[in-house]
Every structure is written in structure tokens, then in C-alpha cells.
Motif scaffolding. Structure first.
Motif, mmCIF file in Angstrom:
data_model
loop_
_atom_site.group_PDB
_atom_site.id
_atom_site.type_symbol
_atom_site.label_atom_id
_atom_site.label_comp_id
_atom_site.label_asym_id
_atom_site.label_seq_id
_atom_site.Cartn_x
_atom_site.Cartn_y
_atom_site.Cartn_z
ATOM 1 N N UNK A 157 0.959 -1.571 0.142
ATOM 2 C CA UNK A 157 0.496 -0.451 0.606
ATOM 3 C C UNK A 157 0.526 1.355 0.080
ATOM 4 N N UNK A 158 0.611 2.345 -0.855
ATOM 5 C CA UNK A 158 1.215 3.915 -1.223
ATOM 6 C C UNK A 158 0.544 4.701 -0.449
ATOM 7 N N UNK A 159 0.453 5.522 -0.479
ATOM 8 C CA UNK A 159 -0.267 6.981 -0.048
ATOM 9 C C UNK A 159 -1.189 7.270 -0.671
ATOM 10 N N UNK A 160 -1.647 6.487 -2.056
ATOM 11 C CA UNK A 160 -2.143 7.075 -2.641
ATOM 12 C C UNK A 160 -2.789 5.975 -2.598
ATOM 13 N N UNK A 161 -2.663 4.718 -2.005
ATOM 14 C CA UNK A 161 -4.151 3.865 -1.505
ATOM 15 C C UNK A 161 -4.907 4.322 0.166
ATOM 16 N N UNK A 162 -3.803 4.849 0.310
ATOM 17 C CA UNK A 162 -4.355 5.248 1.415
ATOM 18 C C UNK A 162 -5.653 6.635 1.702
ATOM 19 N N UNK A 163 -6.936 6.660 3.052
ATOM 20 C CA UNK A 163 -7.811 7.998 3.134
ATOM 21 C C UNK A 163 -6.843 8.792 3.531
ATOM 22 N N UNK A 164 -7.406 9.799 3.037
ATOM 23 C CA UNK A 164 -7.200 11.472 3.676
ATOM 24 C C UNK A 164 -6.739 11.141 5.324
ATOM 25 N N UNK A 165 -6.134 12.143 5.381
ATOM 26 C CA UNK A 165 -6.621 13.312 6.742
ATOM 27 C C UNK A 165 -6.803 14.505 6.491
ATOM 28 N N UNK A 166 -7.867 14.548 7.660
ATOM 29 C CA UNK A 166 -8.874 15.921 7.422
ATOM 30 C C UNK A 166 -9.664 15.639 8.561
ATOM 31 N N UNK A 167 -10.158 17.357 8.475
ATOM 32 C CA UNK A 167 -10.743 17.761 9.088
ATOM 33 C C UNK A 167 -12.556 17.388 8.993
ATOM 34 N N UNK A 168 -13.328 17.458 9.753
ATOM 35 C CA UNK A 168 -15.112 17.615 9.787
ATOM 36 C C UNK A 168 -15.993 17.197 10.531
ATOM 37 N N UNK A 169 -16.934 16.648 9.991
ATOM 38 C CA UNK A 169 -18.085 16.403 10.938
ATOM 39 C C UNK A 169 -19.688 16.538 10.483
ATOM 40 N N UNK A 170 -20.303 15.581 11.010
ATOM 41 C CA UNK A 170 -21.996 15.106 10.373
ATOM 42 C C UNK A 170 -22.793 14.779 11.565
ATOM 43 N N UNK A 171 -23.865 15.136 11.244
ATOM 44 C CA UNK A 171 -24.580 14.768 11.862
ATOM 45 C C UNK A 171 -26.270 14.303 10.608
ATOM 46 N N UNK A 172 -26.626 13.322 11.698
ATOM 47 C CA UNK A 172 -27.893 12.162 10.772
ATOM 48 C C UNK A 172 -28.771 12.736 12.144
ATOM 49 N N UNK A 173 -30.427 12.290 11.754
ATOM 50 C CA UNK A 173 -31.349 12.672 12.531
ATOM 51 C C UNK A 173 -32.381 11.956 12.003
ATOM 52 N N UNK A 174 -32.785 10.606 12.930
ATOM 53 C CA UNK A 174 -34.084 10.115 12.267
ATOM 54 C C UNK A 174 -34.951 10.337 13.738
ATOM 55 N N UNK A 175 -36.040 9.848 13.467
ATOM 56 C CA UNK A 175 -37.201 9.530 13.813
ATOM 57 C C UNK A 175 -38.675 8.774 13.269
ATOM 58 N N UNK A 176 -39.288 8.532 13.950
ATOM 59 C CA UNK A 176 -40.943 7.831 13.328
ATOM 60 C C UNK A 176 -40.648 7.836 11.901
ATOM 61 N N UNK A 177 -41.273 6.691 11.294
ATOM 62 C CA UNK A 177 -41.696 6.852 9.786
ATOM 63 C C UNK A 177 -42.899 7.642 10.273
ATOM 64 N N UNK A 178 -44.006 7.559 10.865
ATOM 65 C CA UNK A 178 -44.889 8.649 10.838
ATOM 66 C C UNK A 178 -44.752 9.809 11.027
ATOM 67 N N UNK A 179 -43.888 10.166 12.012
ATOM 68 C CA UNK A 179 -43.605 11.611 12.432
ATOM 69 C C UNK A 179 -42.486 12.431 11.182
ATOM 70 N N UNK A 180 -42.037 11.577 10.353
ATOM 71 C CA UNK A 180 -40.898 11.941 9.334
ATOM 72 C C UNK A 180 -41.878 12.182 8.105
ATOM 73 N N UNK A 181 -43.150 11.228 8.047
ATOM 74 C CA UNK A 181 -43.637 12.539 6.465
ATOM 75 C C UNK A 181 -44.265 13.371 7.181
#
Lengths: 389, 136
Positions: free
Chosen positions: A205-229
Motif C-alpha cells: 500500500x502506497x500513500x495514494x492507497x490510503x484515505x485522506x487525513x482531514x477535518x470534518x463532522x456530520x449529523x444524521x437525524x432519525x425519527x419514526x416513519x409517521x413523524x418523518x412524513x
């Protein structure tokens, strides 16, 4: 009598997703700031208020007691809290736990959130795998995580004839997707020859076979199917999720060429009533170029050992028969320590049809797969739009 | 060698302590469970296969074959090997194959353990087995 997980199918939906600032956020910006930024954006995406959130899910390599720490910063005092820590796969696993908690009445609106300033705060890898017990690996000076993946790659090449060129095709396909994503960190042209000529780190494995090293964040919101609609965006239903881990350390893997994705995928497909043929777009945790090859095999998109030839000729690249890692992946979009939440975010956006130049046509079903540790924990989620119910 | 049960756990019988004590004597040790003879490595207080809590220590003959291989290329030079080796007794461990060019270490190569008992931290390293050096 044991209940079937199929009862959970479609009972919960993802209603909000967002990234924080990505790439290089700069010194002084804290990991919790990224968590806050992603949360505000995901709430806006969903059309919900922070006060609606009553379930909190988080994992971090930057702070202990992840949900407790994030909860204080966000001003969320949840009635359901889950800091399940399976490395980068945690956030895909949180989907399953959130769906179960919502169905059981333990919470109604779940926030899954992640942030990392891995690049700006250190420039190196901050790992959540630190341990205070005796190691039977570190005295031999593997460079982790890359050496674990390099050992796996050596075995895959030995048993199946997988080539470095095929590995490089994975990186090139990721880059071609990244060139269609304005938020991707690396968007310059990349060839198989570039990957082969880059600096060898842990053979093969070379450097380009490796993932990046970055900053970052994420958010995911989940609720009931009924409320989602009742909310702003079309719901993206959680059809089935499978968790699996067989070992933590690479030296304890029974068969290096076979990961626990064999189980996580089978469980997700069983719970969702779907099969690989039903999947329109695939988001795989590509920490290294061997990952998509292993996961395409283990999840049943091709036979064991055929992953190398399978990714040849741009099959998984833009315009190919099977779109994989349409945001550019950890290899070219970004990899802030743990990448799992981003496979979910991209899968949701592909199902909603929100991804612009990289949008795959007619996406109804997406698969998001998380990997944690050194090919240790595997979590697979099958997500779908209204037509899949 | 000795058999220990979970109730024997002490600073003297802790699996990692016993393992290191054997290494200091030049022995690569592993365990077998008392109930089913399952091979156990790294050392533990229970058998991860059957769950029984009685484990017997054994000395490995130190002979095995390379299962997986990588060469590390540090920026400052000094390439070195990291391998996973399958011991003939039926356990696998991470190690370094030394004594030959790292690029020449191949999957399937027969190797045998060598332990420097004068080192501060004796480690089970491996060398190419020139006696039975047939790759298989």
C-alpha cells in the motif's frame, strides 16, 4: 418467542443530514464546534428544532463519554443516550440502535453526530483504539492502521491474484467521483500510474492507497416513519441494519480475506428483505483501496476473490455499471478520523436526488457500509425511499 | 506445563506475566484448554472457543510458515518486515521475520522462532528456516 428484526423494517426514517465544515477547518476550531455546526445544519435540513431531540448518539476519539460531552455542548439532555463505540462503523450502527429505540418508545427524535479536527489539531492519526492492556502486536512495530490492511492485501493478492493496478483503480474511481463533488478535498486528476508511483508506506500500500487525513463532522437525524412524513424532506427509511465483529486485532482474524461484513451484510439484507441486486448505489467505508474490494465480495456484489477484476474498467466509477462511493469516499472526499457518518449522509442524499453532478439516476435503494478498527467491526445499512415500503 | 483456572488469577499467574516469563527463558509459550484441547493465543484466562476457565501452558516448537506479509518503509530508511506467522501447533501471531531482506519474505515461507533472552523485552522474532526451508 424471539421477534424478527424484520418488524423494524421501515419503522424509522432519516429526516435530516448535514456536514460541518470539511477539509482543513483551521487551528482553534474545536471538534465540538464541528458537532454543533453539523447539528444546526441537520436540524434545518429536517425542519426540526433542537428541543425536538430526545435521543443522542455519538462516538469520538477526541473525548471520553461521547454523548455526555456532546450533550453538554449542544444543550441536549436526552432521555435516551448511546455512545456505542465500534470505531468508524459506530455511526452506521447507531442507525440500528436508533430505529430500535424509537420503535420501543425510548425516544422519538434521535441525533447521531460526529466531529473531528484530526488534521488541524495534529496532522496525524488520532485513533480511538488506544488500549491499556498488553499488546501482542505493537512490539513488532506495525504502523497501524495501514499495516493491518497491508497484511490483508498481501493475503488477498496471494490467494486470488489481486493486483496493485486493481487496487489503484479503486483510488482512481474515487477521485473521478470526487471531481463531481464540490465538497471533496482532493479533486485533481489521478491515474493508476500515479497511485503505483506514489511513496510505498506498508507494502503493497502506497500513500495514494490510503484515505485522506482531514477535518470534518456530520449529523444524521432519525425519527419514526409517521413523524418523518410530516417533515420537510422525503423520508429515507431504514430498511435493515446488521452489525458484526469477529475480532479486534488483525493477527486474530481467522481468514484475512473474509471480513465480518459477511455477517453484517447478510443480516442487513435479511432484515430489509433486499438483496444486492436491489441496490442502486453503494457507499463503502474506504479507509484503504483494499476495503471496497473486500466489502463488494463480502456483501455479495461479487464472488470472493473476484473483487479485483470486478473494480476494473471503471465499473464503480461515474458512468459505470455499479456506482460506489459517489461522494469520492474516504480516499478523495475526506476522512476525519472516522468516516462512518459520511456513508450514511451520501446514501441519504443519493436517495433524495440531491447530489447534483454526481447524482445516480433512479436511486430507490442505497447501501451504506461502515468499517471500524482494523477490519474489525462491520456494519451495513440498507436504506430506501417511499417506494421500497 | 502448569494448568491454571480462573480462580488462580494473581500477579504471578496472570497470562501476560507467565507468557513473558517463558519468553525470558527462551520459550514461546501458548495455551490449550483443559476441556477440549483448543489452542489459545494470545494467552487468556478463559478459552475463547468453549469458554472453559482451565488452561494449560505449552511450549511451542517455534516452527511455522508466513501467512501474511508487509514491508514497512519508514521515511528515514530502515525497511523492516512485519508478518503474521502460523505456528505448526495451530496459532497465529504477529512478528518480524529478520535476517533476510524484508522484500524476500514470502507468504508460505517456513520460519522458526528466535528469542533474544538478553534483550530488555525478549520478543519472539523469526528467521527463515534453512533446515526445512522448502516453501509450501
Amino acid at each position: 418467542m424471539r421477534r424478527s428484526e424484520r418488524e423494524l423494517r421501515g419503522t424509522a426514517a432519516i429526516v435530516g443530514v448535514a456536514e460541518s465544515n470539511l477539509g482543513i477547518v483551521g487551528s482553534g476550531v474545536d471538534t465540538l464546534d464541528l458537532i454543533g455546526q453539523a447539528t444546526v445544519r441537520a436540524l434545518a435540513d429536517a425542519g426540526l428544532e433542537k428541543s425536538d431531540i430526545d435521543g443522542l448518539f455519538c462516538h469520538s476519539a477526541f473525548f471520553n463519554l461521547p454523548t455526555v460531552t456532546a450533550g453538554e455542548y449542544l444543550g441536549i439532555a436526552p432521555r435516551y443516550t448511546d455512545s456505542t463505540a465500534t470505531g468508524g462503523s459506530s455511526f452506521v450502527g447507531h442507525l440500528r440502535h436508533a430505529a430500535a429505540a424509537i420503535e420501543a418508545g425510548l425516544c422519538e427524535v434521535a441525533l447521531i453526530v460526529y466531529g473531528s479536527t484530526q488534521r488541524s489539531s495534529s496532522g496525524g492519526l488520532i485513533s480511538s483504539g488506544g488500549s491499556l492492556f498488553k499488546s501482542y502486536e505493537t512490539p513488532f512495530r506495525p504502523r497501524m492502521p495501514i499495516s493491518a490492511y497491508a497484511l490483508t492485501t498481501s493475503r488477498h493478492m496471494h490467494e486470488f491474484g489481486t493486483t496493485r493496478e486493481q487496487l489503484a483503480e479503486v483510488a482512481v474511481s474515487a477521485r473521478r467521483w470526487a471531481q463531481l463533488n464540490p465538497l471533496a478535498f482532493m479533486r485533481g486528476d489521478l491515474t493508476v500510474e500515479d497511485v503505483l508511483a506514489s511513496r510505498m508506506v506498508s507494502d503493497p500500500l502506497t500513500t495514494l492507497d490510503c484515505c485522506l487525513v482531514t477535518d470534518g463532522g456530520g449529523a444524521v437525524i432519525v425519527t419514526s416513519a409517521a413523524r418523518a412524513r410530516t417533515l420537510r424532506k422525503p423520508p429515507v427509511y431504514i430498511l435493515g441494519v446488521g452489525d458484526a465483529h469477529w475480532q479486534m486485532h488483525i493477527s486474530q482474524a481467522e481468514d484475512l480475506t473474509r471480513t465480518a461484513a459477511v455477517d453484517s451484510g447478510a443480516r442487513a439484507f435479511d432484515a430489509s428483505g433486499m438483496s444486492p441486486a436491489d441496490v442502486d448505489v453503494i457507499e463503502l467505508y474506504d479507509a484503504f483501496t483494499i476495503n471496497p474490494i473486500l466489502f463488494l465480495e463480502d456483501l455479495g456484489f461479487c464472488a470472493k476473490g473476484e473483487g479485483g477484476p470486478f473494480v476494473e474498467g471503471g465499473r464503480t466509477a461515474p458512468g459505470g455499471a455499479l456506482p460506489v462511493n459517489t461522494n469520492g469516499g474516504g480516499l478523495s472526499y475526506g476522512h476525519p478520523g472516522m468516516y462512518g457518518i459520511f456513508v450514511v449522509i451520501e446514501a441519504v442524499r443519493q436517495i433524495r436526488g440531491e447530489t447534483g453532478a454526481r447524482q445516480v439516476e433512479n436511486v430507490h435503494v442505497a447501501l451504506a457500509h461502515g468499517n471500524g478498527g482494523t477490519l474489525s467491526s462491520q456494519v451495513t445499512a440498507v436504506l430506501g425511499d417511499e417506494s421500497t415500503l | 506445563m502448569t494448568t491454571t483456572t480462573v480462580d488462580d488469577l494473581s500477579p504471578e499467574t496472570a497470562p501476560g506475566v507467565v507468557y513473558d516469563r517463558y519468553l525470558a527463558e527462551g520459550v514461546l509459550a501458548y495455551q490449550r484448554c483443559a476441556d477440549f484441547d483448543h489452542v489459545v493465543f494470545p494467552p487468556r484466562v478463559l478459552c475463547p472457543t468453549c469458554g472453559c476457565g482451565a488452561l494449560q501452558w505449552h511450549a511451542s516448537a517455534g516452527a511455522g510458515a508466513v501467512y501474511a506479509v508487509t514491508t514497512l518503509h519508514p521515511r528515514g530508511g530502515g525497511d523492516y518486515n512485519v508478518s503474521l506467522v502460523d505456528l505448526d501447533e495451530g496459532f497465529r501471531m504477529m512478528t518480524n521475520v529478520i535476517g533476510i531482506d524484508p522484500a524476500d519474505v514470502r507468504i508460505g515461507m517456513r520460519v522458526r522462532a528466535t528469542i533474544d533472552t538478553t534483550a530488555d523485552e525478549p520478543l519472539p522474532l523469526f528467521v527463515r528456516d534453512d533446515v526445512t526451508g522448502d516453501d509450501r
